[in-house]
Design a protein around this motif. Structure first.
Motif, PDB file in Angstrom:
ATOM      1  N   GLY A 250      -6.853   1.248   0.340  1.00 34.10           N
ATOM      2  CA  GLY A 250      -5.873   0.313  -0.195  1.00 34.10           C
ATOM      3  C   GLY A 250      -5.942  -1.045   0.466  1.00 34.10           C
ATOM      4  O   GLY A 250      -5.884  -2.086  -0.213  1.00 34.10           O
ATOM      5  N   ARG A 251      -6.089  -1.067   1.767  1.00 32.67           N
ATOM      6  CA  ARG A 251      -6.173  -2.359   2.476  1.00 32.67           C
ATOM      7  C   ARG A 251      -7.427  -3.124   2.077  1.00 32.67           C
ATOM      8  O   ARG A 251      -7.406  -4.351   1.928  1.00 32.67           O
ATOM      9  CB  ARG A 251      -6.147  -2.136   3.987  1.00 32.67           C
TER      10      ARG A 251
ATOM     11  N   ILE B  56       0.872  -1.175   0.000  1.00 34.07           N
ATOM     12  CA  ILE B  56       0.000   0.000   0.000  1.00 34.07           C
ATOM     13  C   ILE B  56       0.907   1.222   0.000  1.00 34.07           C
ATOM     14  O   ILE B  56       1.708   1.414   0.922  1.00 34.07           O
ATOM     15  CB  ILE B  56      -0.924   0.048   1.234  1.00 34.07           C
TER      16      ILE B  56
ATOM     17  N   ASP C 235       3.132   1.038   3.603  1.00 31.55           N
ATOM     18  CA  ASP C 235       4.386   0.307   3.730  1.00 31.55           C
ATOM     19  C   ASP C 235       5.354   0.627   2.593  1.00 31.55           C
ATOM     20  O   ASP C 235       6.487   0.157   2.591  1.00 31.55           O
ATOM     21  CB  ASP C 235       4.149  -1.203   3.813  1.00 31.55           C
TER      22      ASP C 235
ATOM     23  N   GLY D 254      -0.523   3.893   7.864  1.00 36.98           N
ATOM     24  CA  GLY D 254      -0.904   2.614   7.270  1.00 36.98           C
ATOM     25  C   GLY D 254      -0.236   2.232   5.966  1.00 36.98           C
ATOM     26  O   GLY D 254      -0.638   1.254   5.326  1.00 36.98           O
TER      27      GLY D 254
ATOM     28  N   LYS E 214      -6.792  -4.539  -1.340  1.00 33.61           N
ATOM     29  CA  LYS E 214      -5.814  -5.628  -1.201  1.00 33.61           C
ATOM     30  C   LYS E 214      -6.508  -6.929  -0.776  1.00 33.61           C
ATOM     31  O   LYS E 214      -6.255  -8.006  -1.334  1.00 33.61           O
ATOM     32  CB  LYS E 214      -4.749  -5.223  -0.171  1.00 33.61           C
ATOM     33  N   GLN E 215      -7.412  -6.828   0.183  1.00 39.61           N
ATOM     34  CA  GLN E 215      -8.142  -8.021   0.647  1.00 39.61           C
ATOM     35  C   GLN E 215      -8.983  -8.616  -0.465  1.00 39.61           C
ATOM     36  O   GLN E 215      -9.038  -9.840  -0.626  1.00 39.61           O
ATOM     37  CB  GLN E 215      -9.013  -7.652   1.840  1.00 39.61           C
TER      38      GLN E 215
ATOM     39  N   ALA F 156      -5.115   4.937   2.969  1.00 40.80           N
ATOM     40  CA  ALA F 156      -4.500   3.635   3.248  1.00 40.80           C
ATOM     41  C   ALA F 156      -5.565   2.576   3.517  1.00 40.80           C
ATOM     42  O   ALA F 156      -5.408   1.410   3.124  1.00 40.80           O
ATOM     43  CB  ALA F 156      -3.548   3.743   4.429  1.00 40.80           C
ATOM     44  N   ALA F 157      -6.657   2.962   4.164  1.00 36.14           N
ATOM     45  CA  ALA F 157      -7.735   2.010   4.450  1.00 36.14           C
ATOM     46  C   ALA F 157      -8.393   1.521   3.164  1.00 36.14           C
ATOM     47  O   ALA F 157      -8.746   0.336   3.048  1.00 36.14           O
ATOM     48  CB  ALA F 157      -8.777   2.661   5.363  1.00 36.14           C
TER      49      ALA F 157
ATOM     50  N   THR G 279      -4.801   8.212   6.486  1.00 40.54           N
ATOM     51  CA  THR G 279      -5.333   6.974   7.058  1.00 40.54           C
ATOM     52  C   THR G 279      -6.494   6.444   6.240  1.00 40.54           C
ATOM     53  O   THR G 279      -6.618   5.237   6.012  1.00 40.54           O
ATOM     54  CB  THR G 279      -5.773   7.215   8.519  1.00 40.54           C
TER      55      THR G 279
END
Length: 312
Positions: A303-304, A4, A30, A28, A307-308, A300-301, A297
């Motif tokens: 993105g997460r 992310i 990386d 959040g 990603k899932q 990034a959320a 934040t």
């Protein structure tokens, strides 16, 4: 594992890059898209207002970025990609300006990329189709430019990424370079075969694709493993606004105007394992400064969540 990421612009500052990279980690992320293009802005290049940042020797310029490299490593942020200043050629500019862009800016950008241990650098192909009379002649000029920098890419293990662009013509947004995925695939394969290395790849810009009506899923599926990096941002279909995904809707019922579901399906189909990198730096100046961490934040959320979905 999918990373992310987000641009360093408006987060990481030269005076204290440690603070900015720590903020990216805290909110959040990386990895990051190192905003090298902010050191020579496109608005200045078009006006032939060259600030001479790239006048320094390779040793001087890389030394300038030593704190950035160290700060990223200390924070645990991987420099996944970066953007070469653009445009790299301006047809109306003086010869000395274009020579400087090629021989100083482009070459030293490659050296900075190597110094920061960054595997991918994004370029803008030449926008010359209307100036030269055809897309094929336009690509010939971009290909000649690539042959100037790809020897360094091979030497350093860097993949240069061409990007789908748009053009503004008489108040209309139309397709620009690299919007034909089949031509892009063939050209990438030809370069990599000729160099005997993966020196050329693709950067899919979701905002640009939305402006010109590209089918996200079909485009990404056709690219396959040639897709190396992403520029993820939203717009209203009329201007290149670089906003947070899901900002714009088609209806009051809040159906997203950008095909994010198609993006996710396409990335899932090709088993994408790179970084979900958000090109949303302008957002951080449209909110009050005290909200910067909250905005990062939120990005990034998203993105997460994607990603899932992709890894599921």
């Amino acid at each position: 594992m999918i990373g992310i990421g987000v641009q360093t612009k408006n987060v990481v500052y030269d005076e204290d890059p440690y603070k900015g990279f720590r903020m990216l980690k805290k909110t959040g992320f990386d990895c990051c898209d190192f905003s090298l293009n902010s050191y020579l802005k496109n608005t200045d290049i078009y006006q032939e207002n060259i600030n001479r940042f790239f006048d320094g020797s390779v040793e001087e310029i890389t030394a300038f970025f030593t704190n950035h490299r160290n700060a990223a490593a200390e924070a645990g942020i991987r420099i996944n990609q970066m953007h070469m200043p653009y445009p790299i050629f301006v047809p109306s500019a003086a010869k000395e300006v274009n020579d400087y862009l090629l021989n100083q800016v482009a070459i030293k950008s490659m050296e900075v990329c190597h110094f920061l241990k960054c595997p991918y650098i994004v370029i803008h192909g030449y926008k010359l189709a209307r100036y030269l009379g055809s897309e094929e002649l336009e690509w010939e000029r971009t290909a000649a430019f690539l042959d100037k920098i790809l020897p360094l890419a091979k030497k350093y293990g860097i993949t240069v990424c061409i990007e789908n662009l748009y053009e503004a013509v008489a108040d209309h947004i139309v397709e620009g370079p690299c919007c034909n995925v089949h031509k892009a695939v063939q050209r990438i394969d030809n370069f990599n075969e000729r160099y005997g290395a993966e020196v050329l790849g693709f950067c899919f810009d979701a905002g640009h694709a939305n402006l010109v009506g590209i089918d996200f899923e079909k485009f990404l599926t056709a690219l396959g493993n040639r897709l190396k990096v992403l520029h993820l941002h939203d717009n209203d279909g009329r201007a290149d606004l670089h906003q947070i995904p899901y900002t714009f809707t088609r209806t009051r019922e809040n159906t997203a105007s950008t095909d994010w579901e198609g993006l996710i399906r396409g990335l899932k189909t090709i088993s994408f394992e790179g970084a979900l990198s958000f090109e949303t730096a302008p957002v951080l100046t449209s909110f009050p400064d005290f909200m910067k961490q909250d905005v990062l934040t939120l990005i990034a959320a998203i993105g997460r969540g994607w990603k899932q979905e992709i890894e599921r």
